[in-house]
Every structure is written in structure tokens, then in C-alpha cells.
Scaffold this motif. Structure first.
Motif, PDB file in Angstrom:
ATOM      1  N   ASP A   9      97.675 -12.122   1.923  1.00  0.00           N
ATOM      2  CA  ASP A   9      96.242 -11.868   1.749  1.00  0.00           C
ATOM      3  C   ASP A   9      95.411 -12.858   2.568  1.00  0.00           C
ATOM      4  OD1 ASP A   9      96.815  -9.789   0.020  1.00  0.00           O
ATOM      5  OD2 ASP A   9      96.428 -10.959  -1.802  1.00  0.00           O
ATOM      6  N   GLU A  10      95.850 -14.113   2.575  1.00  0.00           N
ATOM      7  CA  GLU A  10      95.142 -15.133   3.347  1.00  0.00           C
ATOM      8  C   GLU A  10      95.215 -14.824   4.838  1.00  0.00           C
ATOM      9  OE1 GLU A  10      95.671 -19.790   4.560  1.00  0.00           O
ATOM     10  OE2 GLU A  10      96.335 -19.172   2.565  1.00  0.00           O
ATOM     11  N   LEU A  11      96.382 -14.396   5.304  1.00  0.00           N
ATOM     12  CA  LEU A  11      96.548 -14.056   6.713  1.00  0.00           C
ATOM     13  C   LEU A  11      95.647 -12.886   7.095  1.00  0.00           C
ATOM     14  CD1 LEU A  11      97.915 -14.378   9.460  1.00  0.00           C
ATOM     15  CD2 LEU A  11      99.773 -12.925   8.600  1.00  0.00           C
ATOM     16  N   VAL A  12      95.615 -11.864   6.260  1.00  0.00           N
ATOM     17  CA  VAL A  12      94.756 -10.703   6.537  1.00  0.00           C
ATOM     18  C   VAL A  12      93.297 -11.136   6.605  1.00  0.00           C
ATOM     19  CG1 VAL A  12      93.910  -8.515   5.598  1.00  0.00           C
ATOM     20  CG2 VAL A  12      96.363  -8.996   5.609  1.00  0.00           C
ATOM     21  N   SER A  13      92.876 -11.998   5.702  1.00  0.00           N
ATOM     22  CA  SER A  13      91.491 -12.485   5.721  1.00  0.00           C
ATOM     23  C   SER A  13      91.198 -13.238   7.011  1.00  0.00           C
ATOM     24  CB  SER A  13      91.232 -13.397   4.523  1.00  0.00           C
ATOM     25  OG  SER A  13      91.325 -12.680   3.324  1.00  0.00           O
ATOM     26  N   ARG A  14      92.148 -14.087   7.416  1.00  0.00           N
ATOM     27  CA  ARG A  14      91.965 -14.832   8.666  1.00  0.00           C
ATOM     28  C   ARG A  14      91.867 -13.890   9.857  1.00  0.00           C
ATOM     29  NH1 ARG A  14      96.461 -19.374   8.934  1.00  0.00           N
ATOM     30  NH2 ARG A  14      95.430 -19.804  10.911  1.00  0.00           N
ATOM     31  N   LEU A  15      92.717 -12.868   9.888  1.00  0.00           N
ATOM     32  CA  LEU A  15      92.699 -11.916  11.000  1.00  0.00           C
ATOM     33  C   LEU A  15      91.393 -11.132  11.033  1.00  0.00           C
ATOM     34  CD1 LEU A  15      96.373 -10.631  10.797  1.00  0.00           C
ATOM     35  CD2 LEU A  15      95.403 -12.196  12.501  1.00  0.00           C
ATOM     36  N   GLU A  16      90.877 -10.776   9.873  1.00  0.00           N
ATOM     37  CA  GLU A  16      89.598 -10.056   9.824  1.00  0.00           C
ATOM     38  C   GLU A  16      88.470 -10.917  10.366  1.00  0.00           C
ATOM     39  OE1 GLU A  16      89.472  -8.950   5.700  1.00  0.00           O
ATOM     40  OE2 GLU A  16      90.543  -7.073   6.069  1.00  0.00           O
ATOM     41  N   LEU A  17      88.478 -12.208  10.022  1.00  0.00           N
ATOM     42  CA  LEU A  17      87.444 -13.117  10.536  1.00  0.00           C
ATOM     43  C   LEU A  17      87.562 -13.272  12.052  1.00  0.00           C
ATOM     44  CD1 LEU A  17      87.460 -15.907   7.809  1.00  0.00           C
ATOM     45  CD2 LEU A  17      85.655 -14.220   8.244  1.00  0.00           C
ATOM     46  N   ILE A  18      88.782 -13.335  12.543  1.00  0.00           N
ATOM     47  CA  ILE A  18      89.000 -13.467  13.986  1.00  0.00           C
ATOM     48  C   ILE A  18      88.447 -12.245  14.718  1.00  0.00           C
ATOM     49  CG2 ILE A  18      90.770 -13.511  15.789  1.00  0.00           C
ATOM     50  CD1 ILE A  18      92.444 -15.268  13.860  1.00  0.00           C
ATOM     51  N   GLN A  19      88.647 -11.079  14.163  1.00  0.00           N
ATOM     52  CA  GLN A  19      88.190  -9.841  14.811  1.00  0.00           C
ATOM     53  C   GLN A  19      86.678  -9.819  15.022  1.00  0.00           C
ATOM     54  OE1 GLN A  19      90.962  -8.391  16.374  1.00  0.00           O
ATOM     55  NE2 GLN A  19      89.524  -6.734  16.179  1.00  0.00           N
ATOM     56  N   GLU A  20      85.946 -10.584  14.234  1.00  0.00           N
ATOM     57  CA  GLU A  20      84.487 -10.615  14.352  1.00  0.00           C
ATOM     58  C   GLU A  20      84.007 -11.547  15.464  1.00  0.00           C
ATOM     59  OE1 GLU A  20      83.144 -11.702  10.458  1.00  0.00           O
ATOM     60  OE2 GLU A  20      83.960  -9.886   9.544  1.00  0.00           O
ATOM     61  N   ARG A  21      84.905 -12.345  16.014  1.00  0.00           N
ATOM     62  CA  ARG A  21      84.543 -13.324  17.041  1.00  0.00           C
ATOM     63  C   ARG A  21      84.496 -12.677  18.422  1.00  0.00           C
ATOM     64  NH1 ARG A  21      88.288 -18.551  15.615  1.00  0.00           N
ATOM     65  NH2 ARG A  21      87.456 -18.928  13.540  1.00  0.00           N
ATOM     66  N   PRO A  22      83.819 -13.357  19.369  1.00  0.00           N
ATOM     67  CA  PRO A  22      83.845 -12.896  20.763  1.00  0.00           C
ATOM     68  C   PRO A  22      85.287 -12.964  21.303  1.00  0.00           C
ATOM     69  CG  PRO A  22      82.095 -14.499  20.441  1.00  0.00           C
ATOM     70  CD  PRO A  22      82.911 -14.489  19.182  1.00  0.00           C
ATOM     71  N   LEU A  23      85.548 -12.172  22.323  1.00  0.00           N
ATOM     72  CA  LEU A  23      86.898 -12.018  22.863  1.00  0.00           C
ATOM     73  C   LEU A  23      87.583 -13.341  23.199  1.00  0.00           C
ATOM     74  CD1 LEU A  23      89.122 -10.109  23.703  1.00  0.00           C
ATOM     75  CD2 LEU A  23      88.057  -9.963  25.960  1.00  0.00           C
ATOM     76  N   ALA A  24      86.916 -14.228  23.898  1.00  0.00           N
ATOM     77  CA  ALA A  24      87.535 -15.498  24.294  1.00  0.00           C
ATOM     78  C   ALA A  24      87.923 -16.323  23.070  1.00  0.00           C
ATOM     79  CB  ALA A  24      86.596 -16.290  25.184  1.00  0.00           C
ATOM     80  N   GLU A  25      87.090 -16.326  22.059  1.00  0.00           N
ATOM     81  CA  GLU A  25      87.401 -17.065  20.833  1.00  0.00           C
ATOM     82  C   GLU A  25      88.556 -16.405  20.080  1.00  0.00           C
ATOM     83  OE1 GLU A  25      84.078 -17.936  18.298  1.00  0.00           O
ATOM     84  OE2 GLU A  25      82.780 -18.311  20.019  1.00  0.00           O
ATOM     85  N   ARG A  26      88.600 -15.080  20.105  1.00  0.00           N
ATOM     86  CA  ARG A  26      89.702 -14.368  19.439  1.00  0.00           C
ATOM     87  C   ARG A  26      91.039 -14.756  20.036  1.00  0.00           C
ATOM     88  NH1 ARG A  26      88.219  -8.191  19.602  1.00  0.00           N
ATOM     89  NH2 ARG A  26      86.673  -8.921  21.054  1.00  0.00           N
ATOM     90  N   ALA A  27      91.106 -14.819  21.354  1.00  0.00           N
ATOM     91  CA  ALA A  27      92.365 -15.163  22.010  1.00  0.00           C
ATOM     92  C   ALA A  27      92.866 -16.526  21.543  1.00  0.00           C
ATOM     93  CB  ALA A  27      92.186 -15.147  23.527  1.00  0.00           C
ATOM     94  N   ASN A  28      91.991 -17.497  21.491  1.00  0.00           N
ATOM     95  CA  ASN A  28      92.383 -18.840  21.048  1.00  0.00           C
ATOM     96  C   ASN A  28      92.788 -18.842  19.577  1.00  0.00           C
ATOM     97  OD1 ASN A  28      91.964 -20.027  23.555  1.00  0.00           O
ATOM     98  ND2 ASN A  28      89.813 -20.427  23.122  1.00  0.00           N
ATOM     99  N   ALA A  29      92.069 -18.112  18.757  1.00  0.00           N
ATOM    100  CA  ALA A  29      92.384 -18.064  17.327  1.00  0.00           C
ATOM    101  C   ALA A  29      93.721 -17.369  17.082  1.00  0.00           C
ATOM    102  CB  ALA A  29      91.256 -17.351  16.568  1.00  0.00           C
ATOM    103  N   TYR A  30      93.972 -16.277  17.794  1.00  0.00           N
ATOM    104  CA  TYR A  30      95.268 -15.597  17.657  1.00  0.00           C
ATOM    105  C   TYR A  30      96.410 -16.496  18.136  1.00  0.00           C
ATOM    106  CZ  TYR A  30      93.228 -11.038  16.511  1.00  0.00           C
ATOM    107  OH  TYR A  30      92.579 -10.004  15.899  1.00  0.00           O
TER     108      TYR A  30
END
Length: 55
Positions: A13-34
Motif C-alpha cells: 500500500d505504501e509503495l502504491v501511494s508513493r508511485l501515485e505521488l510520483i505520477q503527479e510530478r513533472p517528467l524529469a522528477e518522475r525519472a529520478n523518483a522511480y
């Protein structure tokens, strides 16, 4: 559900929440977060292999 199962479910559940938050970020930030999540999960999985093999 066992305590271990509940812990795994909470982790998922925590991982899914983190992934959902990442999806809301700009592309460059998403890459670093992933990349950070990938590195974290790799360390956990590799550490699990070491624990099993040391028994």
C-alpha cells in the motif's frame, strides 16, 4: 491474515501511494523518483538473498 501478511500488505500500500505521488510530478522528477525506488527495492531484494544464503 498473519502479521507478516499484514506487513507485506502495508508495504505494498505504501509503495502504491508513493508511485501515485510520483505520477503527479513533472517528467524529469518522475525519472529520478522511480530510480530511487528501483535502487531501494534492489537493496531490499539483494539483502534478502544474503540473509537466506547465510543460513
Amino acid at each position: 491474515m498473519t502479521q507478516e501478511g499484514e506487513s507485506q500488505s502495508a508495504g505494498a500500500d505504501e509503495l502504491v501511494s508513493r508511485l501515485e505521488l510520483i505520477q503527479e510530478r513533472p517528467l524529469a522528477e518522475r525519472a529520478n523518483a522511480y530510480r530511487a525506488i528501483h535502487d531501494e527495492l534492489s537493496r531490499v531484494l539483494e539483502g534478502g538473498d544474503r540473509e537466506v544464503s547465510s543460513r
